[in-house]
Scaffold this motif. Sequence first.
Motif: not given
Ligand code: NAD
Length: 260
Positions: A11, A13-14, A16, A36, A62-63, A92, A114, A140-141, A155, A187, A192
Amino acid sequence: MLTGKAAIVTGSTSGIGLAIATAYAAHGADVMLNGFGNADAIEATRARLEHEHGVRVRYSPANMAVPQDVRQMALQTVGAFGKVDIVVNNAGIQHVAPIDEQPDDRWDAVIAVNLSSAFHLVKAVLPGMKARGWGRVINVASAHGLVASPFKAPYVAAKHGLIGLSKTVAVEVAEHGITSNTICPGYVRTPLVEGQIAEQAKAHGIPVENVIRDVLLVHQARKRFVTVEEIAALALFLASDAAASITAAALAVDGGWTQH
Ligand code: NAD
């Protein structure tokens, strides 16, 4: 700090994951990106990281919901870099709804992406880490791995499960020089969370600023979003040799939320 190491960041591409991949590349690691998104944008990111930091950066589409894809990504990484030293289970997704309205397929998808993906990836890379006597598993939980909120059953269950998986890996392979830890962010304003802010504003009929102050940051004592760089800094430290004695930990980076 990570020169000569090879990392997979799921994950990435975006949000964290991208910040963690960037920090690893900046400190000398070869990195397998995953996630993605727009193909041209992903390629531009890959090429930029390689060019700016002088490391090898590859991309796997990879998915993470598909175990065979997860295994294939691990093989692709070994093919590209010769080994996998560090895995960051970060991909996630989220689905917000009351339990009795949670669609079955959303439960399955959230658990698959997740939680189960981390199991499949760790299973694939541990034999190589054990053989080399060094490895880092970083999961990363979320603060939702430590505490619950309503409407987030899949979740919260997946993130609590990820901490359990991480601890089990840690105690199983500690003597092989492998650590396994979980980062629990509060947060962070990534795509996301932008989606959740918009959904909540619509659902409650209140302005975005109120959703941020009264819903998202209500327990985050610091009263601001955590930044992706703050999460990446911890992920970088956990990957370093200096963190060799930190294992089985679930580390909150949540502005005080889970102790509020
Ligand atoms: P985001 O949506 O910016 O990034 C999610 C990444 O996961 C993207 O690169 C997306 O393409 C990828 N992804 C989603 N489904 C996928 C799949 N089936 N296969 C491969 N890749 C996939 O989200 P984020 O906020 O950067 O979240 C990253 C992690 O941090 C997650 O596990 C999220 O639960 C966790 N998290 C986020 C926050 C927050 O506030 N943003 C807080 C706590 C935990």
